[in-house]
Write a protein that holds these residues in place. Structure first.
Motif, short mmCIF file in Angstrom:
data_model
loop_
_atom_site.label_atom_id
_atom_site.label_comp_id
_atom_site.label_asym_id
_atom_site.label_seq_id
_atom_site.Cartn_x
_atom_site.Cartn_y
_atom_site.Cartn_z
N MET A 12 52.42 45.92 -27.00
CA MET A 12 52.62 44.85 -25.85
C MET A 12 51.86 43.66 -26.34
O MET A 12 50.68 43.58 -26.50
N ARG A 30 32.13 49.55 -14.79
CA ARG A 30 33.29 49.80 -13.85
C ARG A 30 33.41 49.42 -12.59
O ARG A 30 34.14 48.66 -11.76
N HIS A 31 32.20 49.46 -11.88
CA HIS A 31 31.70 49.18 -10.62
C HIS A 31 31.81 47.78 -10.44
O HIS A 31 32.61 47.02 -9.34
N SER A 67 37.48 43.10 -8.16
CA SER A 67 38.66 43.13 -7.94
C SER A 67 39.07 43.04 -6.42
O SER A 67 39.92 42.42 -5.96
N ASN A 68 38.48 43.76 -5.81
CA ASN A 68 38.64 44.01 -4.20
C ASN A 68 37.56 44.93 -3.57
O ASN A 68 37.31 46.00 -3.79
N VAL A 119 38.15 47.83 -1.55
CA VAL A 119 38.45 48.87 -2.05
C VAL A 119 37.26 49.74 -2.73
O VAL A 119 37.20 50.85 -2.50
N TYR A 130 35.36 51.54 0.03
CA TYR A 130 35.94 52.87 0.37
C TYR A 130 36.15 53.60 -0.84
O TYR A 130 36.69 54.73 -0.48
N SER A 131 35.69 53.14 -1.97
CA SER A 131 35.36 54.18 -3.02
C SER A 131 34.10 54.61 -3.15
O SER A 131 33.62 54.99 -4.42
N ILE A 184 31.28 52.82 -3.37
CA ILE A 184 30.54 51.95 -4.36
C ILE A 184 29.51 51.23 -3.63
O ILE A 184 30.10 50.58 -2.48
N LYS A 242 46.88 49.46 0.56
CA LYS A 242 46.91 48.33 -0.35
C LYS A 242 45.48 47.31 -0.13
O LYS A 242 45.04 46.76 -1.03
N GLY A 254 42.42 50.81 -0.24
CA GLY A 254 42.58 52.07 -1.12
C GLY A 254 42.66 51.93 -2.42
O GLY A 254 42.10 52.58 -3.29
N LEU A 255 43.58 50.86 -2.88
CA LEU A 255 43.95 50.81 -4.53
C LEU A 255 43.51 49.53 -4.93
O LEU A 255 43.94 48.55 -4.11
N LEU A 256 43.29 49.33 -5.99
CA LEU A 256 42.92 48.05 -6.89
C LEU A 256 44.29 48.05 -7.29
O LEU A 256 44.93 48.30 -8.33
N GLU A 293 45.86 45.40 -8.92
CA GLU A 293 46.12 44.82 -10.39
C GLU A 293 45.45 45.56 -11.37
O GLU A 293 45.11 45.20 -12.54
N LYS A 294 44.73 46.76 -11.05
CA LYS A 294 44.00 47.64 -11.92
C LYS A 294 45.07 48.91 -12.35
O LYS A 294 45.99 49.07 -11.62
N PHE A 321 42.33 53.89 -13.91
CA PHE A 321 41.02 53.08 -13.23
C PHE A 321 41.03 53.33 -12.00
O PHE A 321 40.03 53.82 -11.32
N LEU A 365 37.99 56.14 -9.72
CA LEU A 365 37.06 55.17 -9.10
C LEU A 365 35.91 55.87 -7.96
O LEU A 365 34.79 55.54 -8.04
N SER A 367 51.00 52.88 -18.46
CA SER A 367 50.19 51.66 -18.37
C SER A 367 50.15 50.52 -17.13
O SER A 367 49.87 49.52 -17.52
#
Lengths: 321, 532
Positions: A1, A193-194, A200-201, A204, A207-208, A210, B353, B356-358, B360-361, B365, B369, B404
């Motif tokens: 890529m 990672r955290h 990032s959000n 999320v 809820y994970s 963290i 959205k 639950g999930l990132l 853009e990752k 990953f 998590l 990916s």
């Protein structure tokens, strides 16, 4: 890529290009003295910027680093001067000052972190506030003038900045060490990672399972410790601190982080990029010093342009996918 | 709108093709939407429904083919410059699945957004408010035109969208999964509205995954599969089984798997007593047993999610009464989700959205998590992470073009499977899942039901929150029903009936009021409504 490659390699290509310009501009550029000077100078901003990479990746921002550096410098100098009377060994005094410096950095970071997470004030506001506080404190401590390190200690301590190991000044080794640790921490550990997830959000991340607040606070503490490490190798360079110490470091650190490809809104960060970003900023200053084509006074302007172009390229890369 | 003003339109597409880059996603569709008809469009996720409605409403250009619009039975006019603005001016209005409202503005302001009534210089707020009230009255809605939208419930927001469509004088109204966020009762209100629009000569396009809804309201059903047209059928000619079969292209084994029976003496694994939600006066208590699916039913906003999130430490309980939580007989007080995870409890959020999930990752990953602590000591063991991910792709049948890609590029159903894989990787024994099949095609739905059955078979215990009553009844051993932030009853056995559940969900019945004893004694039945 190819897209991904361009993004990772972009800052590095820019660094090589600027390096080539440097070679073309002045023969003195390639002298070992100049090169090691560039590396040593980029260490300060570089180490601070590595801390900033964590803060920004986790979605925060720290504007207080320059003032914090000045404040820690002031504290270290006052402490060392004061200990002169009671402790004979200069080395012990320096070690105590180093420990104190790390402690102050960590606590300063903790304060920034708690104010953003527990008091829920935006990081921008919190660190704008602490920025003013530390700047004013150091000016007050110096009574509006300059705090100077006792000469005897300064002589011994200056080895930390001027000393050379395997051909490289000590600050460069410290920079390398901080960069390697930072890289491992950000890319290979759960904490790293955290940081990505929180930036990032946050929802999320929560809820994970963290500990969002803990992760964010830790990044500010890490930033504080990085500032104190930078200060530890910076104090012996001048042997003084004043209200002017570390001015605009925060902007240079953030610029280095952004040039390196870390995303300002959080969620994506690159230590390698940050190191390259810090080198690019120092190189520009150095090249402008060595050439008459562009006035050295325009250093800030050139840096500004580089930051804007870097972000523009980043955005373009984001859009495409 | 008076009867005389009727203008019946017919919007049709002929040999419609649509490509994104080199990939063709719609392969020659021929569809005619007639005024006064409810036209349902059915298909699995990724069949091309959303792309089709975006083209109809001018949000996406078509690649080849014709769009034709005929007014009042006149000549069909070929539409060339068909963008969203032109479409809306012609009365073709799309109501998005995710609403398009300015949250900080009032209802009236939203209804007239981009369509404002102006005085000479300034906006005529009074006229807009009056007109907004008229529209809302026609919809028999009690929404206050002065309320800001962010304070409205989901169903009310949808009402505002419909009022907005009215303000634009919609003649073709496209509803993209309008009932996905509604309870059954709210859906019925919507259907009455649709019926009135239909009688008024509006062409309605209705997208839904819920076959019984389609059976109830559709006149014509068009089925898409992988961007191909399976066919358009009069609704009277298709049974629900036909619809499912045509959509999937193969016979579906029964939607709901056979659930293992709950042993009588099953151990209580989770016991919540006297937990009070902030802003409520009555506390809630319930028990979950090993190997049980405990359904949680209720209207949207009845507090099901709030209750679970409070149990898990994601929200704070009311100060007055924190209640007690026992996991396998041990007292627990979760202040954060990680402590609940430590006790073997996992939560699948309904907000795939947002929480639950990132998006853009990457997939891996996201996958690791929630269970990263198991895959790392000082450093993350990326090899065991990769192995676990490969295994999960297989177990959960997560389908993607390329490993990916980022999570946001997965289809909804695959996102849901990834999310399920993510929380199950932590190997919880108690799983709380919230709306696991919202907005998901029937094939994936059935897969998820079978995963649930497998979990129960292997001794897991599960709390299932769902607004889909069929799903609740199809999977649960017992059903707890919530009404206004408190448990109105726990139903079992013969009581597990749609109407009975609705009576509890709407507050018509409550076990604490009539004190009707459960089949077992009320102590062991697991539910009581304690006075705060």
């Amino acid at each position: 890529m190819p897209k991904l490659d361009l993004k990772t390699a972009g800052p590095f290509i820019a660094l090589v290009a600027i390096f080539i310009i440097g070679v073309l501009v002045n023969d003195a550029f390639l002298s070992s003295g100049n090169l090691s000077n560039i590396l040593a100078r980029s260490s300060f901003i570089g180490i601070v910027a590595i801390g900033a990479t964590f803060v920004i990746t986790a979605g925060g921002i720290d504007l207080s680093v320059g003032s914090m550096a000045a404040f820690i410098s002031g504290c270290m100098i006052l402490l060392m001067n004061a200990l002169m009377d009671s402790i004979d060994s200069m080395v012990v005094i320096i070690i105590l000052a180093v420990i104190a410096s790390l402690g102050i950095g960590a606590v300063a970071g903790l304060i920034n972190g708690l104010l953003t997470t527990k008091a829920k004030i935006e990081a921008f506001i919190v660190t704008l506030g602490t920025m003013g506080i530390y700047r004013s404190l150091v000016t007050y401590m110096a009574d509006g003038g300059t705090l100077s390190l006792n000469f005897t200690i300064g002589d011994i301590y200056s080895e930390v900045y001027y000393g050379v190991f395997l051909g490289l000044p000590y600050p460069v080794w410290v920079f390398i060490a901080v960069a390697v640790i930072g890289y491992v921490l950000l890319n290979m550990t759960v904490f790293g990672r955290h940081c990505f997830a929180v930036g990032s959000n946050e929802s999320v991340a929560r809820y994970s399972a963290i500990h969002v607040d803990r992760v964010k606070t830790a990044t500010y503490m890490l930033q504080g410790v990085c500032v104190s490490i930078a200060t530890i190798i910076y104090v012996p360079r001048l042997g003084s601190a004043s209200g002017q110490t570390g001015i605009l470091w925060e902007l240079e650190a953030i610029a280095a982080v952004i040039i390196g490809g870390t995303v300002l809104k959080g969620g994506y960060g690159r230590i390698g990029g940050t190191v390259v970003g810090a080198l690019i900023l120092t190189l520009i200053g150095n090249i402008l010093n060595l050439t008459d084509a562009v006035s050295n006074y325009l250093n800030g302007a050139v840096q500004g342009i580089i930051v804007i172009v870097a972000v523009y390229l980043q955005r373009g890369a984001w859009r495409r996918d | 709108m008076s009867e005389e003003e009727h203008n019946i339109v017919t919007l049709s597409v002929k040999n419609l093709h649509k490509s994104f880059g080199p990939v063709e996603v719609l392969h020659g569709l021929d569809i005619t939407l007639r005024g006064g008809e409810v036209h349902a469009i059915l298909g699995e996720n990724g069949a091309g429904k959303s792309t089709l409605v975006k083209i109809l409403s001018g949000f996406e250009p078509l690649s080849s083919g014709e769009l034709l619009l005929a007014k009042d039975g006149g000549e069909a006019e070929l539409l060339t410059e068909w963008d969203n603005e032109t479409a809306e001016r012609s009365g073709v209005v799309l109501i998005h699945q995710e609403f398009n409202l300015a949250e900080q503005l009032t209802v009236a302001e939203n209804i007239f957004l981009g369509n404002e009534i102006k005085g000479r210089l300034f906006l005529n707020k009074k006229a807009m408010k009056r007109k907004a009230q008229e529209y809302l009255d026609i919809l028999r809605s009690e929404i206050d035109p002065d309320a800001t939208v962010d304070r409205l419930a989901v169903s009310a927001k949808q009402m505002v969208e419909i009022a907005k469509a009215q303000a634009k004088n919609a003649r073709v109204l496209i509803l993209d999964e309008p009932t996905a966020v509604l309870t059954q009762q709210e859906s019925q209100v919507l259907f009455e509205l649709i019926e009135r629009f239909r009688q008024d000569g509006v062409a309605i396009v209705f997208i839904s995954h819920k076959l019984d809804e389609i059976e109830q309201i559709a006149d014509v059903i068009t089925i898409l599969r992988d961007g191909e047209m399976v066919g358009s059928y009069p609704a009277s000619k298709l049974s629900k089984d036909d619809m499912a079969r045509l959509m999937v292209g193969r016979e579906l084994s029964s939607l709901f798997p056979q659930m293992p029976a709950l042993p009588n003496e099953a151990e209580v694994v989770l016991k919540v007593s006297d937990l009070l939600l902030p802003g409520n006066s009555k506390s809630s208590s319930f028990e979950l047993r090993k190997g049980e699916v405990l359904g949680f039913s209720g209207l949207v906003g009845s507090g099901r999610t709030a209750l679970m999130e409070t149990v898990l430490g994601l929200r704070k309980a009311a100060k007055a009464n924190r209640g007690t939580i026992e996991v396998r007989g041990e007292r627990a007080n979760f202040k954060q989700l990680s402590s609940a995870r430590g006790k073997g409890i996992a939560y699948l959020t309904k907000d795939r959205k947002g929480s639950g999930l990132l998006l853009e990752k990457g997939l891996s990953f996201n996958f690791s998590l929630f269970s990263l602590h198991k895959m790392s000591r000082l450093l993350i063991d990326t090899r065991s992470e990769a192995i676990a991910f490969e295994k999960a792709i297989e177990t959960f049948d997560i389908r993607m073009k390329d490993k990916s890609i980022v999570a946001g590029n997965l289809s909804g159903g695959n996102q849901q499977k990834l999310l399920l894989a993510k929380i199950l990787e932590a190997q919880p024994s108690i799983i709380i899942i919230d709306e696991p099949t919202r907005g998901i095609d029937i094939g994936t739905k059935s897969q998820i039901y079978h995963f649930i059955a497998q979990l129960i078979e292997s001794g897991h215990s599960l709390i299932l929150i769902s607004s889909d009553i069929t799903e609740i009844i199809g999977l649960s051993h017992r059903v707890a029903v919530m009404y206004h932030g408190e448990l109105s009853g726990v139903l079992a056995g013969d009581e597990l009936d749609e109407h009975e559940i609705m009576r509890y969900a709407t507050g018509l019945k409550s076990k604490s009021q009539n004190n009707k004893p459960q089949k077992n004694e009320s102590e062991t039945s697991g539910i009581s409504n304690a006075q705060a």
